[in-house]
Design a protein around this motif. Structure first.
Motif, PDB file in Angstrom:
ATOM      1  N   ALA A 663      10.072  43.404  71.927  1.00 48.35           N
ATOM      2  CA  ALA A 663       9.011  43.408  70.915  1.00 48.35           C
ATOM      3  C   ALA A 663       8.415  42.008  70.762  1.00 48.35           C
ATOM      4  O   ALA A 663       7.197  41.843  70.631  1.00 48.35           O
ATOM      5  CB  ALA A 663       9.566  43.903  69.576  1.00 48.35           C
ATOM      6  N   PHE A 664       9.284  40.996  70.782  1.00 49.90           N
ATOM      7  CA  PHE A 664       8.803  39.620  70.659  1.00 49.90           C
ATOM      8  C   PHE A 664       7.867  39.263  71.814  1.00 49.90           C
ATOM      9  O   PHE A 664       6.795  38.671  71.603  1.00 49.90           O
ATOM     10  CB  PHE A 664       9.991  38.655  70.620  1.00 49.90           C
ATOM     11  CG  PHE A 664       9.588  37.207  70.716  1.00 49.90           C
ATOM     12  CD1 PHE A 664       8.969  36.571  69.654  1.00 49.90           C
ATOM     13  CD2 PHE A 664       9.808  36.492  71.886  1.00 49.90           C
ATOM     14  CE1 PHE A 664       8.583  35.239  69.748  1.00 49.90           C
ATOM     15  CE2 PHE A 664       9.420  35.169  71.994  1.00 49.90           C
ATOM     16  CZ  PHE A 664       8.810  34.540  70.918  1.00 49.90           C
ATOM     17  N   GLY A 674       0.500  29.979  67.246  1.00 50.25           N
ATOM     18  CA  GLY A 674       0.524  29.542  65.858  1.00 50.25           C
ATOM     19  C   GLY A 674       0.579  30.677  64.853  1.00 50.25           C
ATOM     20  O   GLY A 674       0.889  30.462  63.684  1.00 50.25           O
ATOM     21  N   SER A 675       0.267  31.903  65.292  1.00 47.43           N
ATOM     22  CA  SER A 675       0.299  33.043  64.373  1.00 47.43           C
ATOM     23  C   SER A 675       1.721  33.593  64.262  1.00 47.43           C
ATOM     24  O   SER A 675       2.579  33.325  65.102  1.00 47.43           O
ATOM     25  CB  SER A 675      -0.651  34.147  64.849  1.00 47.43           C
ATOM     26  OG  SER A 675      -0.252  34.612  66.131  1.00 47.43           O
ATOM     27  N   SER A 676       1.970  34.360  63.202  1.00 51.14           N
ATOM     28  CA  SER A 676       3.300  34.928  62.973  1.00 51.14           C
ATOM     29  C   SER A 676       3.508  36.193  63.792  1.00 51.14           C
ATOM     30  O   SER A 676       2.570  36.948  64.051  1.00 51.14           O
ATOM     31  CB  SER A 676       3.493  35.244  61.491  1.00 51.14           C
ATOM     32  OG  SER A 676       3.424  34.073  60.717  1.00 51.14           O
ATOM     33  N   ILE A 677       4.739  36.409  64.186  1.00 47.94           N
ATOM     34  CA  ILE A 677       5.136  37.648  64.860  1.00 47.94           C
ATOM     35  C   ILE A 677       6.141  38.344  63.949  1.00 47.94           C
ATOM     36  O   ILE A 677       7.145  37.744  63.549  1.00 47.94           O
ATOM     37  CB  ILE A 677       5.753  37.360  66.244  1.00 47.94           C
ATOM     38  CG1 ILE A 677       4.682  36.788  67.186  1.00 47.94           C
ATOM     39  CG2 ILE A 677       6.376  38.622  66.831  1.00 47.94           C
ATOM     40  CD1 ILE A 677       5.218  36.376  68.537  1.00 47.94           C
ATOM     41  N   ASP A 701       6.169  27.660  69.149  1.00 46.46           N
ATOM     42  CA  ASP A 701       5.441  27.312  67.927  1.00 46.46           C
ATOM     43  C   ASP A 701       4.997  28.560  67.167  1.00 46.46           C
ATOM     44  O   ASP A 701       3.831  28.729  66.833  1.00 46.46           O
ATOM     45  CB  ASP A 701       4.221  26.436  68.277  1.00 46.46           C
ATOM     46  CG  ASP A 701       3.544  25.889  67.027  1.00 46.46           C
ATOM     47  OD1 ASP A 701       4.223  25.767  65.983  1.00 46.46           O
ATOM     48  OD2 ASP A 701       2.325  25.620  67.073  1.00 46.46           O
ATOM     49  N   ARG A 702       5.938  29.425  66.915  1.00 48.54           N
ATOM     50  CA  ARG A 702       5.664  30.668  66.197  1.00 48.54           C
ATOM     51  C   ARG A 702       6.599  30.829  65.008  1.00 48.54           C
ATOM     52  O   ARG A 702       7.777  30.460  65.093  1.00 48.54           O
ATOM     53  CB  ARG A 702       5.855  31.889  67.112  1.00 48.54           C
ATOM     54  CG  ARG A 702       4.890  31.980  68.274  1.00 48.54           C
ATOM     55  CD  ARG A 702       3.440  32.025  67.799  1.00 48.54           C
ATOM     56  NE  ARG A 702       2.534  32.202  68.890  1.00 48.54           N
ATOM     57  CZ  ARG A 702       2.006  33.388  69.241  1.00 48.54           C
ATOM     58  NH1 ARG A 702       2.310  34.459  68.547  1.00 48.54           N
ATOM     59  NH2 ARG A 702       1.175  33.465  70.256  1.00 48.54           N
ATOM     60  N   LYS A 703       6.061  31.387  63.940  1.00 47.13           N
ATOM     61  CA  LYS A 703       6.906  31.869  62.853  1.00 47.13           C
ATOM     62  C   LYS A 703       7.245  33.317  63.182  1.00 47.13           C
ATOM     63  O   LYS A 703       6.351  34.137  63.425  1.00 47.13           O
ATOM     64  CB  LYS A 703       6.183  31.788  61.512  1.00 47.13           C
ATOM     65  CG  LYS A 703       7.041  32.258  60.337  1.00 47.13           C
ATOM     66  CD  LYS A 703       6.285  32.150  59.009  1.00 47.13           C
ATOM     67  CE  LYS A 703       7.146  32.643  57.858  1.00 47.13           C
ATOM     68  NZ  LYS A 703       6.421  32.585  56.557  1.00 47.13           N
ATOM     69  N   ILE A 704       8.520  33.612  63.237  1.00 42.39           N
ATOM     70  CA  ILE A 704       8.974  34.970  63.568  1.00 42.39           C
ATOM     71  C   ILE A 704       9.652  35.548  62.325  1.00 42.39           C
ATOM     72  O   ILE A 704      10.608  34.968  61.805  1.00 42.39           O
ATOM     73  CB  ILE A 704       9.956  34.963  64.755  1.00 42.39           C
ATOM     74  CG1 ILE A 704       9.325  34.265  65.968  1.00 42.39           C
ATOM     75  CG2 ILE A 704      10.362  36.394  65.117  1.00 42.39           C
ATOM     76  CD1 ILE A 704      10.334  33.923  67.051  1.00 42.39           C
ATOM     77  N   PHE A 712      15.911  40.148  55.664  1.00 41.24           N
ATOM     78  CA  PHE A 712      14.879  39.480  56.457  1.00 41.24           C
ATOM     79  C   PHE A 712      15.412  38.172  57.022  1.00 41.24           C
ATOM     80  O   PHE A 712      16.173  37.450  56.367  1.00 41.24           O
ATOM     81  CB  PHE A 712      13.646  39.180  55.599  1.00 41.24           C
ATOM     82  CG  PHE A 712      12.668  40.314  55.550  1.00 41.24           C
ATOM     83  CD1 PHE A 712      11.709  40.463  56.538  1.00 41.24           C
ATOM     84  CD2 PHE A 712      12.720  41.237  54.525  1.00 41.24           C
ATOM     85  CE1 PHE A 712      10.810  41.518  56.496  1.00 41.24           C
ATOM     86  CE2 PHE A 712      11.829  42.290  54.475  1.00 41.24           C
ATOM     87  CZ  PHE A 712      10.874  42.430  55.467  1.00 41.24           C
ATOM     88  N   HIS A 713      14.970  37.874  58.241  1.00 42.79           N
ATOM     89  CA  HIS A 713      15.201  36.581  58.870  1.00 42.79           C
ATOM     90  C   HIS A 713      13.825  35.981  59.147  1.00 42.79           C
ATOM     91  O   HIS A 713      12.997  36.614  59.800  1.00 42.79           O
ATOM     92  CB  HIS A 713      15.962  36.730  60.191  1.00 42.79           C
ATOM     93  CG  HIS A 713      17.302  37.388  60.043  1.00 42.79           C
ATOM     94  ND1 HIS A 713      18.468  36.681  59.903  1.00 42.79           N
ATOM     95  CD2 HIS A 713      17.650  38.705  60.013  1.00 42.79           C
ATOM     96  CE1 HIS A 713      19.481  37.516  59.791  1.00 42.79           C
ATOM     97  NE2 HIS A 713      19.013  38.756  59.851  1.00 42.79           N
ATOM     98  N   GLN A 714      13.596  34.779  58.653  1.00 42.74           N
ATOM     99  CA  GLN A 714      12.333  34.089  58.924  1.00 42.74           C
ATOM    100  C   GLN A 714      12.649  32.855  59.766  1.00 42.74           C
ATOM    101  O   GLN A 714      13.234  31.880  59.275  1.00 42.74           O
ATOM    102  CB  GLN A 714      11.637  33.714  57.618  1.00 42.74           C
ATOM    103  CG  GLN A 714      11.329  34.941  56.771  1.00 42.74           C
ATOM    104  CD  GLN A 714      10.243  34.700  55.734  1.00 42.74           C
ATOM    105  OE1 GLN A 714       9.337  33.906  55.936  1.00 42.74           O
ATOM    106  NE2 GLN A 714      10.329  35.418  54.630  1.00 42.74           N
ATOM    107  N   TYR A 715      12.272  32.952  61.037  1.00 39.81           N
ATOM    108  CA  TYR A 715      12.552  31.880  61.983  1.00 39.81           C
ATOM    109  C   TYR A 715      11.344  30.950  62.072  1.00 39.81           C
ATOM    110  O   TYR A 715      10.211  31.410  62.261  1.00 39.81           O
ATOM    111  CB  TYR A 715      12.837  32.448  63.370  1.00 39.81           C
ATOM    112  CG  TYR A 715      13.924  33.501  63.421  1.00 39.81           C
ATOM    113  CD1 TYR A 715      15.263  33.141  63.543  1.00 39.81           C
ATOM    114  CD2 TYR A 715      13.613  34.864  63.360  1.00 39.81           C
ATOM    115  CE1 TYR A 715      16.265  34.104  63.602  1.00 39.81           C
ATOM    116  CE2 TYR A 715      14.614  35.831  63.411  1.00 39.81           C
ATOM    117  CZ  TYR A 715      15.926  35.447  63.528  1.00 39.81           C
ATOM    118  OH  TYR A 715      16.910  36.399  63.588  1.00 39.81           O
TER     119      TYR A 715
END
Length: 726
Positions: A663-664, A674-677, A701-704, A712-715
């Motif tokens: 999925a990633f 730069g956008s979130s996934i 360079d992504r917020k996942i 939730f996990h925010q990487y």
């Protein structure tokens, strides 16, 4: 006598000359009113010209007109100096049937203060008003006055009294009125039987039905429809079957209404085979029966059968659309629920109500797709639902589950009115995101606002402490729940305490909670201990917990899998094969890993090692590139979680093809740098995928943002919001 002059065609206003007091002329002027606004203009002229006695004519017209305005009728009524009894009774009757029956009681109180008496024709509507408003105190007062005036022997008053006590749930009082009645028609029997059914006294209802039969009063279909409807609400299949047999044995004609009631009863009780056979006999099929079938099939998990009924319906109302949408939402098919909601908007002019919107919000929350959630929120704003308390509470939950704390906070902060569910939903959103500090701060603010927490509030707080490793705070919350608020802990609260200690590697304390809790531990409690043992490598205690689960639930897949994994860790491959063989023999399968990602408001779903996607070759090619770049940054696949008897290369493939990695990669292919996934995972994220996502967030360079089964996990920039404690 002056003539009544009418306005020109350009103006609807009818003017009344001074002195035009003849009732016929006044009646003509009043009846010419084309709207409430027009009527008020005439009223103003009546008042200006001092024609007060015409207020009675005006009130009579207002009481007969549609739509009925209770406020205006009362304004006219209280301007009548000495209202005639028939007008009082007409007003009381109209108000008692309105949406605000208490206004009839207010009129009654005003009349008594002014010294006006109510005749026997006024008592039935007053008692009806008390019945509809569930105003027992006022109903008893009216009963006492009726006895004092000698109206308690009037059959109409007695029937109204019976209905009032039955509606207010005072069945013994209703029965006393019933037994004293000198004349009982089918209506009175129906009211008494309905009262028994609504109070769950089905044996008394059946006994009274037999008594009615022997008394010579001919039963009608309405009584059976009433009982069957109550059986449907109470899910009382046994009594429903008895009524069905009674109808059949006594040769009672089954019309479409009674047939529909039978369908509804069987469907509500989950007896779908009988419901379907009765539904098949119904011709033509009506919306009520079809909707009952939709609800019935949805509740027993046969959503395809429900959809078949839905597709065959000749016409659909809001209730059936809502039933089908709710069915999909509750059957863990949120995408289908949202798709059907969009179809409803496109295919009909039906506007959704609060019930439909709550199902749609629930589906959006379960799907976890933020773009879809924002679209639903825009629809809510556009269609005037934004001030609804239940809708706002659901929106907080939706944004929390879609990974947007800012969205949840925005809804919470804008709410003019909040209840305990509002505060609890926001606390749960913080807990799910691992933000225990804000969850605890919000709880303190909730106490400052004098909002009483409930058991669900404390579940959220204990969950937050557990996932943040705040053992001392969790202990304080549990103590506060019991000692400060007097709430009795349930299995779920003890499960949270076991989880709190277990995650913190305080397994002795976790086991002590289980041994000292006042009720027998259930699967959830042992499951929390089992999960903690798996995390901390306590295989002996983990094996014990897993075996306790299998005693309670022999088909529990998680316990079988853990036992298999424990044996695999110790390289006891013979024991692994025994467990796997047992799982195969009993058709027990491990839940397959599944990850979803939203791209341009379309949901893409991936399974582990999945090649069904139309761009599978590109995705796996991208995965190879991603893995190579991560290896350059220090990534090494952790195969320790692959507990199968495979060689090392096979283990690496197994770990690299996990669904969240696929999925990633698809997200990387279809979004800007730069956008979130955002990814939704149905299982707990494994250690390798957790490390993979942390490193990927820095390298690319992504917020996942990933929602797994529990949180939730925010990487971001190589770190995770869970601080590696999950």
């Amino acid at each position: 006598m002056a003539a009544i002059a009418t306005a020109s065609v350009s103006s609807p206003l009818t003017t009344i000359a001074p002195g035009a007091a003849h009732p016929r002329h006044l009646s003509t002027a009043i009846s010419s009113a084309a709207s409430l606004s027009h009527l008020k203009q005439i009223h103003a002229q009546i008042f200006r010209n001092n024609l007060h006695r015409s207020n009675s004519l005006l009130l009579d017209f207002v009481l007969s007109s549609l739509p009925f305005s209770s406020d205006y009728a009362l304004a006219v009524f209280f301007n009548i100096h000495n209202p005639e009894p028939h007008l009082c009774n007409k007003l009381l009757r109209k108000l008692s049937r309105s949406r605000e029956p208490r206004k009839a009681l207010l009129v009654f109180g005003a009349l008594r203060k002014k010294g006006f008496s109510v005749d026997r024709f006024g008592f039935p509507p007053l008692l009806k008003a008390a019945s509809n408003a569930l105003a027992l105190v006022e109903g008893r007062e009216i009963h006492g006055l009726g006895c004092k005036l000698g109206y308690d022997s009037d059959p109409f008053v007695q029937t109204a009294l019976l209905g009032m006590y039955a509606s207010c749930g005072l069945i013994p009082e209703a029965r006393r009125v019933f037994d004293k009645m000198s004349y009982r028609d089918v209506v009175t029997w129906d009211i008494m039987i309905d009262g028994y059914c609504e109070s769950g006294l089905f044996d008394d209802a059946l006994s009274l039905l037999e008594e009615m039969k022997s008394s010579g009063v001919e039963t009608d279909e309405r009584i059976f429809t009433t009982i069957l409807s109550s059986c449907a609400r109470a899910r009382n299949l046994a009594v429903g079957k008895q009524i069905h047999n009674f109808v059949s044995e006594n040769g009672i004609t089954i019309d479409s209404q009674l047939q529909t009631a039978l369908v509804n009863m069987y469907a509500s009780c989950g007896s779908m085979d009988v419901a379907q056979s009765l539904y098949d006999e119904l011709s033509p099929k009506n919306v009520v029966a079809s909707t009952a079938m939709l609800f019935g099939y949805s509740k027993v998990g046969q959503i395809e059968a429900a959809r078949l009924i839905f597709d065959r319906m000749a016409s659909r109302d809001l209730v059936c659309w809502s039933a089908m949408i709710s069915g999909y939402a509750e059957s863990d098919q949120p995408q289908e629920a949202l798709k059907l909601f969009n179809e409803m908007q496109a295919a009909s002019r039906i506007k959704p109500d609060q019930v439909a919107m709550l199902s749609v919000i629930s589906a959006s929350a379960n799907l976890g797709a933020l773009d879809q959630a924002k679209h639903i929120h825009m629809f809510i704003k556009k269609n005037g639902f934004e001030e609804d308390l239940r809708i706002n509470n659901a929106l907080i939950d939706m944004y929390g589950k879609c990974g947007s704390l800012d969205g949840a906070i925005g809804v919470f902060d804008r709410m003019h009115r909040k209840n305990v569910i509002s505060w609890t939903s926001m606390i749960n959103a913080f807990a799910m995101h691992g933000d225990a500090n804000n969850a605890l701060l919000l709880f303190n603010q909730m106490k400052h606002e004098k909002v009483e927490p409930n058991g669900v509030t404390f579940l959220g707080l204990l969950y937050a402490c557990s996932h943040a490793g705040l053992v001392e705070e969790g202990q304080k919350m549990f103590s506060s729940m019991v000692n400060e608020y007097g709430l009795v802990p349930k299995h779920e609260h003890y499960g949270c305490m076991v989880d709190l200690y277990g995650r913190a590697n305080l397994l002795k304390e976790a086991l002590k909670v289980i041994e000292t809790m006042p009720m027998a531990p259930n699967v959830v409690i042992w499951g929390s201990l089992m999960a903690a043992c798996r995390i901390h490598g306590e295989f002996e205690l983990g094996e014990f917990a897993a075996k306790q689960i299998l005693v309670l639930e022999p088909d529990h897949s998680g316990a079988h899998v853990l036992l298999s994994n424990i044996y695999a860790k110790e390289r006891r491959w013979g024991n692994v094969r025994e467990v796997r063989k047992l799982m195969t023999l009993n058709d027990i399968s491990k839940e397959q890993g599944c990850s979803k990602i939203e791209i341009n408001q379309e949901i893409h779903e991936f399974l582990t090692a999945d090649r069904s996607h139309k761009r599978a070759d590109e995705i796996y090619a991208k995965l190879d590139i991603v893995v190579d770049k991560l290896k350059e940054a220090g990534y090494a696949p952790d195969t320790s979680s692959v507990l199968l008897d495979l060689d090392e290369d096979e283990k690496k493939d197994a770990i690299l093809w996990h669904s969240e990695k696929l999925a990633f990669c698809y997200g990387l292919m279809n979004s800007e740098r730069g956008s979130s996934i955002r990814i939704i995972k149905n299982l707990r994220v494994c250690e390798d995928c957790h490390n993979f996502m942390k490193l990927a967030s820095r390298v690319f360079d992504r917020k996942i943002v990933m929602r797994d089964r529990t949180r939730f996990h925010q990487y971001a920039d190589g770190l995770c919001s869970c601080k590696d404690f999950w």
